[in-house]
Design an enzyme around this catalytic site. Structure first.
Site, PDB file in Angstrom:
ATOM      1  N   GLU A 278     -52.386 -31.226 -25.207  1.00 53.38           N
ATOM      2  CA  GLU A 278     -52.401 -30.744 -26.607  1.00 53.38           C
ATOM      3  C   GLU A 278     -53.109 -31.720 -27.701  1.00 53.38           C
ATOM      4  OE1 GLU A 278     -48.132 -29.450 -26.663  1.00 53.38           O
ATOM      5  OE2 GLU A 278     -48.602 -29.945 -24.969  1.00 53.38           O
TER       6      GLU A 278
ATOM      7  N   HIS B 112     -52.091 -25.154 -26.259  1.00 52.91           N
ATOM      8  CA  HIS B 112     -51.117 -25.058 -25.179  1.00 52.91           C
ATOM      9  C   HIS B 112     -51.482 -24.581 -23.729  1.00 52.91           C
ATOM     10  CE1 HIS B 112     -47.100 -26.660 -23.356  1.00 52.91           C
ATOM     11  NE2 HIS B 112     -46.769 -26.690 -24.709  1.00 52.91           N
ATOM     12  N   SER B 113     -52.292 -24.752 -23.465  1.00 50.88           N
ATOM     13  CA  SER B 113     -52.812 -24.476 -22.228  1.00 50.88           C
ATOM     14  C   SER B 113     -52.292 -25.891 -20.345  1.00 50.88           C
ATOM     15  CB  SER B 113     -54.608 -24.259 -21.640  1.00 50.88           C
ATOM     16  OG  SER B 113     -54.907 -23.025 -22.534  1.00 50.88           O
ATOM     17  N   TYR B 114     -52.002 -24.913 -19.890  1.00 51.20           N
ATOM     18  CA  TYR B 114     -51.631 -26.211 -18.676  1.00 51.20           C
ATOM     19  C   TYR B 114     -52.879 -26.362 -17.797  1.00 51.20           C
ATOM     20  CZ  TYR B 114     -46.700 -25.926 -20.385  1.00 51.20           C
ATOM     21  OH  TYR B 114     -45.803 -26.244 -21.356  1.00 51.20           O
TER      22      TYR B 114
ATOM     23  N   ASN C 168     -45.564 -29.119 -31.881  1.00 49.76           N
ATOM     24  CA  ASN C 168     -44.641 -29.904 -31.578  1.00 49.76           C
ATOM     25  C   ASN C 168     -42.932 -30.177 -32.234  1.00 49.76           C
ATOM     26  OD1 ASN C 168     -43.750 -32.449 -30.476  1.00 49.76           O
ATOM     27  ND2 ASN C 168     -45.833 -33.155 -29.651  1.00 49.76           N
ATOM     28  N   ARG C 169     -42.486 -30.851 -32.786  1.00 49.41           N
ATOM     29  CA  ARG C 169     -41.578 -31.160 -33.084  1.00 49.41           C
ATOM     30  C   ARG C 169     -41.534 -31.721 -35.054  1.00 49.41           C
ATOM     31  NH1 ARG C 169     -42.012 -32.049 -27.745  1.00 49.41           N
ATOM     32  NH2 ARG C 169     -39.922 -30.232 -26.709  1.00 49.41           N
TER      33      ARG C 169
ATOM     34  N   HIS D 238     -42.664 -26.389 -32.556  1.00 53.25           N
ATOM     35  CA  HIS D 238     -44.168 -25.807 -31.640  1.00 53.25           C
ATOM     36  C   HIS D 238     -44.228 -24.044 -33.082  1.00 53.25           C
ATOM     37  CE1 HIS D 238     -45.638 -27.935 -28.870  1.00 53.25           C
ATOM     38  NE2 HIS D 238     -45.083 -27.130 -28.037  1.00 53.25           N
TER      39      HIS D 238
ATOM     40  N   ASP E  59     -43.921 -36.599 -21.647  1.00 50.66           N
ATOM     41  CA  ASP E  59     -43.392 -35.190 -22.892  1.00 50.66           C
ATOM     42  C   ASP E  59     -44.074 -35.957 -24.121  1.00 50.66           C
ATOM     43  OD1 ASP E  59     -43.799 -32.570 -23.893  1.00 50.66           O
ATOM     44  OD2 ASP E  59     -41.449 -32.227 -24.194  1.00 50.66           O
TER      45      ASP E  59
ATOM     46  N   GLN F  85     -50.703 -34.451 -26.894  1.00 48.65           N
ATOM     47  CA  GLN F  85     -49.659 -34.768 -26.226  1.00 48.65           C
ATOM     48  C   GLN F  85     -49.812 -33.972 -24.695  1.00 48.65           C
ATOM     49  OE1 GLN F  85     -46.695 -34.843 -27.722  1.00 48.65           O
ATOM     50  NE2 GLN F  85     -44.711 -34.670 -26.574  1.00 48.65           N
TER      51      GLN F  85
END
Length: 332
Positions: free
Chosen positions: A297, A163-165, A67-68, A93, A235, A269
């Site tokens: 996430e 980070h799988s979708y 993340n940030r 990330h 998000d 997330q």
């Protein structure tokens, strides 16, 4: 950044196949076998070499810090550390060359598990301390387990995730708008226009983030909420109720396939994939459009080193970071 052709490894258990690649220690395919046949339920690149160039985080292991980080900086023991900015003035990330862009080493492999390892030297992307990291994928009938470990020779910050979708109707089947999502979270961390947490923990009641009951993803978007504008949808980090290994989220596709996520991490997330614009070509040859998949996430809080009230992501020299996330696949 890895440039060699990634090695692909397939792990199998009854009713399930997981394909991972060495570039980014990334998940490329998760194939579920059920009454409808074999269905890949995660987004992945058609060309495996894409992971070695710029995988766009698809399925990747994220680090050192998921993340940030605001202003691409944090202070530890009174010392300010500036890290690589790669999203405007902020770090996302792990910076320009995060763990998703590394060629991981296969340390151990069997029919149902593989352990990847990575050494991150002191000062890598601006982070202090030499860090040794491993991520282990283990499959069993109907489930995938992900175990992370890390040690450092100097105090640092660490937050690792995958980070799988997911698209439980099948990779390439279109947007996940009709999926139902439930998250065990009573609060979330609102963000500013740069998607940096404000520091507030806000009650989800009356917001698009009240996912305590199964909610159609499109219905969550129907709220008029500034937070949805900031994230171009969802998000956001939701604060997982409880401690220890526990339920995080349940996702259900229109197919009836389900995914249950459990983890020992404090946050998750939820990202509904607004950025997909047809330029990513999936394993089926389909171009991914907006909301082609949803990421769940499990993580430490975004920007945690800059918020004293957030759960600590500090890893001390001599200590060991360890966390676990599981994905359980089923059908209703």
């Amino acid at each position: 950044m890895p440039r060699t052709t990634p090695t692909s490894i397939e792990l199998t258990a009854e009713g399930l196949l997981l394909e991972v690649v060495t570039a980014g220690a990334a998940v490329r395919r998760l194939v579920v076998s059920d009454v409808e046949g074999d269905t890949n339920v995660v987004l992945g690149h058609r060309d495996p070499m894409t992971y070695a160039v710029d995988g766009g985080y698809l399925g990747a292991t994220i680090g050192r810090f998921g993340n940030r980080l605001a202003g691409a900086r944090f202070t530890l023991d009174g010392v300010e550390h500036r890290v690589a900015a790669n999203e405007g003035r902020n770090a996302l990330h792990g910076g320009l060359e995060g763990f998703d862009r590394r060629d991981w080493t296969v340390e151990e492999q069997g029919a149902s598990h593989v352990r990847f390892g990575l050494h991150s030297p002191d000062g890598d992307q601006g982070f202090p301390g030499a860090l040794d990291v491993s991520v282990t994928y283990t499959v069993a009938p109907g489930s995938v387990r992900i175990d992370y470990e890390a040690t450092t020779d100097a105090d640092t910050v660490v937050s690792l995730t995958n980070h799988s979708y997911f698209n439980l109707d099948g990779e390439g089947s279109g947007p996940v708008d009709a999926h139902r999502l439930m998250v065990s979270a009573d609060t979330f961390t609102p963000v500013d226009a740069e998607l940096i947490p404000t520091g507030e923990l806000r009650d989800v009641t009356g917001t698009p983030f009240d996912l305590r009951r199964p909610t159609v993803v499109a219905d969550a978007f129907s709220h008029h909420d500034e937070q949805l504008v900031h994230g171009q949808g969802i998000d956001h980090n939701l604060v997982v109720r409880g401690v220890g290994m526990r339920h995080v989220a349940t996702l259900r596709g229109t197919s009836g396939r389900t995914l249950e996520v459990t983890s020992d991490q404090p946050g998750v997330q939820v990202y509904t994939g607004a950025h997909f614009d047809g330029t990513v070509i999936g394993t089926s040859g389909t171009a991914y459009g907006p909301r082609a998949g949803i990421a769940l996430e499990t993580q430490g809080f975004p920007d945690a080193p800059n918020h004293a009230d957030f759960p600590s992501t500090r890893l001390r020299s001599g200590d060991r970071h360890a966390s676990t996330t599981t994905w359980r696949l089923g059908r209703e």
